[in-house]
Design a protein around this motif. Structure first.
Motif, PDB file in Angstrom:
ATOM      1  N   GLU A   1      23.869 -37.329  31.570  1.00 30.49           N
ATOM      2  CA  GLU A   1      24.089 -38.278  32.846  1.00 30.49           C
ATOM      3  C   GLU A   1      25.488 -38.746  32.762  1.00 30.49           C
ATOM      4  O   GLU A   1      26.054 -39.577  33.358  1.00 30.49           O
ATOM      5  CB  GLU A   1      23.416 -39.786  31.474  1.00 30.49           C
TER       6      GLU A   1
ATOM      7  N   THR B   1      17.147 -39.445  20.638  1.00 33.83           N
ATOM      8  CA  THR B   1      18.072 -40.510  21.685  1.00 33.83           C
ATOM      9  C   THR B   1      17.694 -40.049  23.218  1.00 33.83           C
ATOM     10  O   THR B   1      18.020 -40.206  24.020  1.00 33.83           O
ATOM     11  CB  THR B   1      19.064 -39.679  21.872  1.00 33.83           C
ATOM     12  N   THR B   2      17.028 -38.769  22.771  1.00 32.68           N
ATOM     13  CA  THR B   2      16.240 -37.582  24.615  1.00 32.68           C
ATOM     14  C   THR B   2      15.771 -39.300  25.403  1.00 32.68           C
ATOM     15  O   THR B   2      14.433 -39.947  24.665  1.00 32.68           O
ATOM     16  CB  THR B   2      15.482 -36.967  24.571  1.00 32.68           C
ATOM     17  N   VAL B   3      16.256 -39.457  26.524  1.00 32.33           N
ATOM     18  CA  VAL B   3      15.221 -40.182  27.478  1.00 32.33           C
ATOM     19  C   VAL B   3      14.608 -39.169  28.848  1.00 32.33           C
ATOM     20  O   VAL B   3      15.617 -38.335  29.255  1.00 32.33           O
ATOM     21  CB  VAL B   3      15.871 -41.345  28.009  1.00 32.33           C
ATOM     22  N   ASN B   4      13.851 -39.665  29.101  1.00 32.27           N
ATOM     23  CA  ASN B   4      13.216 -38.569  30.307  1.00 32.27           C
ATOM     24  C   ASN B   4      12.600 -40.418  31.266  1.00 32.27           C
ATOM     25  O   ASN B   4      11.753 -40.566  30.795  1.00 32.27           O
ATOM     26  CB  ASN B   4      11.552 -38.173  29.689  1.00 32.27           C
ATOM     27  N   PHE B   5      13.269 -40.476  32.446  1.00 33.56           N
ATOM     28  CA  PHE B   5      12.525 -41.844  32.903  1.00 33.56           C
ATOM     29  C   PHE B   5      11.043 -41.894  32.848  1.00 33.56           C
ATOM     30  O   PHE B   5      10.395 -42.884  32.917  1.00 33.56           O
ATOM     31  CB  PHE B   5      13.007 -42.233  34.310  1.00 33.56           C
TER      32      PHE B   5
ATOM     33  N   GLN C   1      27.187 -39.726  17.079  1.00 24.36           N
ATOM     34  CA  GLN C   1      27.108 -39.569  18.002  1.00 24.36           C
ATOM     35  C   GLN C   1      25.297 -39.731  18.489  1.00 24.36           C
ATOM     36  O   GLN C   1      25.372 -40.510  19.345  1.00 24.36           O
ATOM     37  CB  GLN C   1      26.767 -37.815  18.069  1.00 24.36           C
TER      38      GLN C   1
ATOM     39  N   ASN D   1      24.786 -41.648  21.442  1.00 33.36           N
ATOM     40  CA  ASN D   1      23.248 -41.983  22.811  1.00 33.36           C
ATOM     41  C   ASN D   1      22.232 -42.999  22.635  1.00 33.36           C
ATOM     42  O   ASN D   1      21.505 -43.331  23.771  1.00 33.36           O
ATOM     43  CB  ASN D   1      23.321 -40.614  22.290  1.00 33.36           C
TER      44      ASN D   1
ATOM     45  N   LEU E   1      26.085 -33.361  28.470  1.00 36.54           N
ATOM     46  CA  LEU E   1      25.451 -34.397  28.231  1.00 36.54           C
ATOM     47  C   LEU E   1      24.921 -34.791  30.164  1.00 36.54           C
ATOM     48  O   LEU E   1      25.718 -35.616  30.789  1.00 36.54           O
ATOM     49  CB  LEU E   1      25.923 -35.948  27.801  1.00 36.54           C
TER      50      LEU E   1
ATOM     51  N   GLN F   1      16.559 -34.070  30.761  1.00 37.98           N
ATOM     52  CA  GLN F   1      16.393 -35.710  30.095  1.00 37.98           C
ATOM     53  C   GLN F   1      17.590 -36.114  29.753  1.00 37.98           C
ATOM     54  O   GLN F   1      18.454 -35.177  29.358  1.00 37.98           O
ATOM     55  CB  GLN F   1      15.950 -34.866  28.354  1.00 37.98           C
ATOM     56  N   MET F   2      17.660 -37.811  29.241  1.00 41.13           N
ATOM     57  CA  MET F   2      19.433 -37.623  29.549  1.00 41.13           C
ATOM     58  C   MET F   2      19.249 -38.170  28.223  1.00 41.13           C
ATOM     59  O   MET F   2      18.150 -38.542  27.353  1.00 41.13           O
ATOM     60  CB  MET F   2      19.413 -38.889  30.090  1.00 41.13           C
ATOM     61  N   PHE F   3      20.975 -38.545  27.793  1.00 41.68           N
ATOM     62  CA  PHE F   3      21.132 -39.248  26.402  1.00 41.68           C
ATOM     63  C   PHE F   3      20.984 -38.634  24.955  1.00 41.68           C
ATOM     64  O   PHE F   3      20.862 -38.246  23.879  1.00 41.68           O
ATOM     65  CB  PHE F   3      20.983 -40.468  26.439  1.00 41.68           C
ATOM     66  N   VAL F   4      21.419 -36.980  25.808  1.00 42.74           N
ATOM     67  CA  VAL F   4      20.837 -36.321  24.602  1.00 42.74           C
ATOM     68  C   VAL F   4      21.337 -34.960  24.848  1.00 42.74           C
ATOM     69  O   VAL F   4      21.525 -34.713  26.387  1.00 42.74           O
ATOM     70  CB  VAL F   4      19.334 -34.957  24.545  1.00 42.74           C
ATOM     71  N   GLN F   5      22.748 -34.212  24.386  1.00 44.75           N
ATOM     72  CA  GLN F   5      23.158 -33.190  23.954  1.00 44.75           C
ATOM     73  C   GLN F   5      21.793 -31.451  25.364  1.00 44.75           C
ATOM     74  O   GLN F   5      21.345 -31.317  24.512  1.00 44.75           O
ATOM     75  CB  GLN F   5      23.497 -32.383  23.056  1.00 44.75           C
TER      76      GLN F   5
ATOM     77  N   TRP G   1      15.496 -37.557  14.095  1.00 44.02           N
ATOM     78  CA  TRP G   1      15.926 -36.385  13.811  1.00 44.02           C
ATOM     79  C   TRP G   1      16.147 -36.921  12.480  1.00 44.02           C
ATOM     80  O   TRP G   1      16.349 -37.753  11.348  1.00 44.02           O
ATOM     81  CB  TRP G   1      16.632 -35.895  14.431  1.00 44.02           C
TER      82      TRP G   1
ATOM     83  N   ARG H   1      23.675 -46.051  24.315  1.00 46.78           N
ATOM     84  CA  ARG H   1      23.421 -46.157  25.973  1.00 46.78           C
ATOM     85  C   ARG H   1      22.104 -45.984  26.561  1.00 46.78           C
ATOM     86  O   ARG H   1      22.284 -46.177  27.829  1.00 46.78           O
ATOM     87  CB  ARG H   1      24.656 -44.884  26.199  1.00 46.78           C
ATOM     88  N   GLY H   2      21.082 -45.131  25.991  1.00 47.26           N
ATOM     89  CA  GLY H   2      19.924 -44.869  26.408  1.00 47.26           C
ATOM     90  C   GLY H   2      18.860 -45.787  26.481  1.00 47.26           C
ATOM     91  O   GLY H   2      18.675 -46.774  26.699  1.00 47.26           O
TER      92      GLY H   2
END
Lengths: 179, 528
Positions: free
Chosen positions: B133, A63-67, A154, A158, B131, B109-113, A144, A161-162
């Motif tokens: 975000e 779910t990790t997002v780096n813009f 979870q 995420n 988080l 990094q977003m949308f990750v813990q 994962w 949302r991401g």
């Protein structure tokens, strides 16, 4: 003129009208609704004590997002990444549904599975080419391994949302409507 | 490189340095403000906030006395399913003798813990999972503009949202507006827009408007930003509602018409009240004012009293007032049994009796004269009012008794009796019951007394029956003629010679049927 009229009628009978493309669903309130329900399932999971565990490891999308990294990818890559993730979540929630004995949590999972199918329909409305990853999830990038229901839910929240939201916000069909 | 190029490079370098310094100072100031906000809003440590898509800051606060050097602390963070990393710390001063240890990350990094741990000399002092975000702390909206919408009680507020891609539709705004001098105000919420119309504002009032922003909490979340700089604007003045104006005009017009109708229907009444008619005796005394300037004596000398009486008799359309002349002799004969009506007859008193005794000789002569006068009067009365005669004695009209003790001056009066001189009466008054005459004939020019006869017959009648006092008195019953006259209470015999003149002005309007027409002079003793 009489011949042309007859031909026109015959063509109408033999060639039914092509289905018109679905209207693009660009309103993010639809996705917000799905996100809210996914959160409700995650909250319900915290109160589950018995009959809410996984028997095996489950693959879920990252779910990790780096813009900056996201913007470097093209639309096709973004779409494939999102559709792969939705497929993986669908598989994982299916396993939960089979192993879950808690009735309340089962209802939430059923709802979440239906929402994933709805999201696929939304993507189709945006003229995003459908993509189905290979059946075997082993070796797929961007995944994962999780061992608990809480982690699955979870990740579900995420991911919606991401990446899913970023794909809808940046969809070309929605950009044309705005302009 | 030439000298000019060198100078240009130096200048550019200096400008950049200055600008960098300014921006650094500005950033430091912004950080101080946000840190103070988080110190109040966030209970957990370290306190972290994201300012945009890339900037992420964490800090914690320690007392300057207890805190050690920054090298003793370590800030480590790790995203889910990733290896941990260490963040370099900086120190910033804080208010109240404290200092802040700050960790700033440029790649997030977003949308990750995200798991964070703070150690001081290998001892973990802070631990937190979050988080990114969900901990946004944005800058306040810029370019807040307040303008009039053209409608009463409205203001249009617009602003520029924080420049965050993908997050425009996730922002909510609070617009706070307050009247000038009012510390508290009202708040309006706007979602995913950059404009809001404030309604229900007071007219011609100065308002202060501020705006702040926050993410809605569905996809992104965080803290409320600081309020923007206040903007002042005055609302439009109140306009008169055309409907109210027209209704007011119509109602006013209707009220005016009603008043006009009332005035016109009762115009005579209002005219009488505002401009009462002042009776003018010109018609009765022709030439008195125009020729003789109000000099009654002169007028009497020049004009004929009989003519006046005759003309009054002939031309007056009024009923003559029933003046009844009673002769003592007549009363003794004809009214033996029935007493006289209890009128305000001036019965003679002992004083008159004394006077009579003193002038017994002249009294007989006077008596004969009085008798003659009485007969004449009675005849006149009968002519004008047939059947008046004795009925008058029993009538309820006002009576005035007159004395027959005429002085020498009265010879002239007797002589002119046939000429019908204007009646001049001296009303004899008793001290007690008869002293309260009220006549409104008018203020006599030589009135020395205070008695005034009311035109409404306010004579005080003696409680006892009226009885004739003796011979020599001529009693004249004067009906209530509505004539006001002044009389002077005769307290001495000398006063008998005084003549009371008619007043020129009438206090009241004399009723037609009661206006006097007789003009005879009689002297009345004052029994007081």
């Amino acid at each position: 003129i009489q011949i042309y009229k007859v031909l026109f009628i015959l063509l109408e009978w033999t060639c039914p009208g092509l289905p018109s493309p679905p209207r693009p669903i660009c309103d993010l309130r639809v996705l917000n609704h799905f996100i809210q329900e996914a959160r409700d399932a995650e909250v319900a999971m915290k109160s589950c004590r018995d009959g809410c565990g996984l028997t095996e490891l489950v693959s879920v999308p990252q779910t990790t997002v780096n813009f900056d990294d996201w913007e470097r990818k093209n639309a096709t890559e973004q779409a494939q990444e999102v559709q792969t993730g939705l497929w993986l979540l669908h598989q994982a929630l299916g396993l939960l549904q089979a192993s879950m004995t808690d009735v309340d949590l089962n209802n939430h999972i059923d709802n979440s599975i239906r929402n994933l199918l709805s999201i696929n329909a939304v993507l189709r409305s945006l003229n995003i080419q459908e993509y189905t990853p290979p059946t075997s999830a082993v070796g797929l990038e961007g995944t994962w391994k999780v061992s608990s229901v809480a982690e699955v839910l979870q990740v579900h929240v995420n991911f919606l949302r991401g990446k899913v939201r970023l794909l809808l916000v940046g969809a070309e069909a929605c950009q044309q409507d705005v302009s | 490189m030439t000298r000019d190029q060198h100078r240009r490079l130096v200048a550019v370098y200096l400008v950049c340095c200055v600008m960098g310094t300014v921006s650094t100072a500005q950033r430091a100031q912004d950080f101080q403000r946000k840190a103070s906000m988080l110190l109040a809003a966030e209970p957990e440590n370290p306190k972290c906030f994201a300012e945009g898509r890339k900037a992420f800051t964490c800090f914690w606060e320690e007392d300057e006395e207890r805190a050690g050097p920054v090298e003793q602390y370590s800030f480590t963070y790790a995203y889910q399913n990733e290896n941990g990393s260490r963040c370099p710390l900086t120190v910033a001063p804080a208010a109240g003798g404290k200092k802040l240890f700050v960790c700033h990350l440029d790649r997030i990094q977003m949308f990750v813990q995200l798991d964070i741990q703070v150690h001081r000399e290998s001892v973990m002092i802070h631990n937190r999972s979050l988080l990114v975000e969900l901990v946004f702390l944005l800058d306040p909206p810029e370019n807040v503009t307040v303008s009039s919408t053209g409608h009463q009680g409205q203001l249009n507020v617009s602003w520029v949202p924080p420049p965050l891609k993908y997050m425009d539709d996730s922002m909510i705004y609070e617009v706070m507006y307050a009247k000038e001098g009012d510390p508290a105000g009202q708040v309006e919420v706007a979602r995913a827009c950059s404009e809001l119309i404030l309604r229900g504002l007071q007219a011609a009032t100065r308002y202060r408007v501020e705006v702040r922003v926050r993410l809605d909490g569905i996809t992104y979340s965080g803290y409320w930003s600081a309020w923007s700089d206040p903007v002042w604007m005055e609302t439009l003045p109140a306009d008169l509602d055309p409907l109210i104006v027209s209704l007011t005009f119509i109602i006013t017009f209707i009220l005016f018409l009603l008043c006009l109708i009332v005035l016109l229907s009762h115009h005579r009444f209002f005219i009488k009240k505002v401009w009462p008619t002042i009776p003018v005796p010109d018609s009765k005394f022709q030439g008195l004012f125009t020729v003789y300037g109000g000099d009654l004596q002169e007028w009497l000398r020049q004009t004929s009293g009989g003519l006046w009486v005759t003309s009054a008799l002939l031309y007056s359309e009024e009923r003559p007032s029933p003046v009844e002349v009673l002769s003592e002799l007549n009363l003794c004969r004809s009214l033996a049994s029935p007493p006289l009506p209890p009128k305000a007859c001036n019965a003679s008193t002992q004083r008159d009796e004394r006077e009579l005794s003193n002038g017994s000789d002249s009294a007989q002569t006077d008596e004969w004269r009085a008798t003659q006068q009485q007969h004449w009067l009675m005849e006149r009365l009968r002519e004008t009012r047939p059947g008046m005669g004795s009925s008058l004695l029993e009538s309820q009209d006002t009576y005035v008794t007159l004395s027959t003790n005429n002085h020498s001056e009265e010879d002239h009066v007797d002589d002119t009796l046939e000429e019908a001189l204007p009646l001049e009466m001296h009303v004899a008054s008793r001290k007690t019951p008869l002293s309260e005459f009220h006549s409104d004939l008018g203020s006599g020019q030589q009135s020395s007394g205070s008695g005034r006869l009311s035109s409404q017959s306010s004579f005080e009648y003696p409680s006892q029956g009226w009885t004739p006092k003796g011979p020599g008195y001529t009693y004249m019953a004067v009906a209530d003629s509505g004539v006001s006259m002044d009389y002077s209470p005769m307290s001495r015999v000398d006063d008998l010679g005084k003549v009371a003149l008619y007043a020129n002005e009438y206090k009241n309007e004399i009723p037609p049927h009661r206006r006097p027409f007789l003009t005879r002079q009689y002297h009345v003793h004052d029994d007081g």
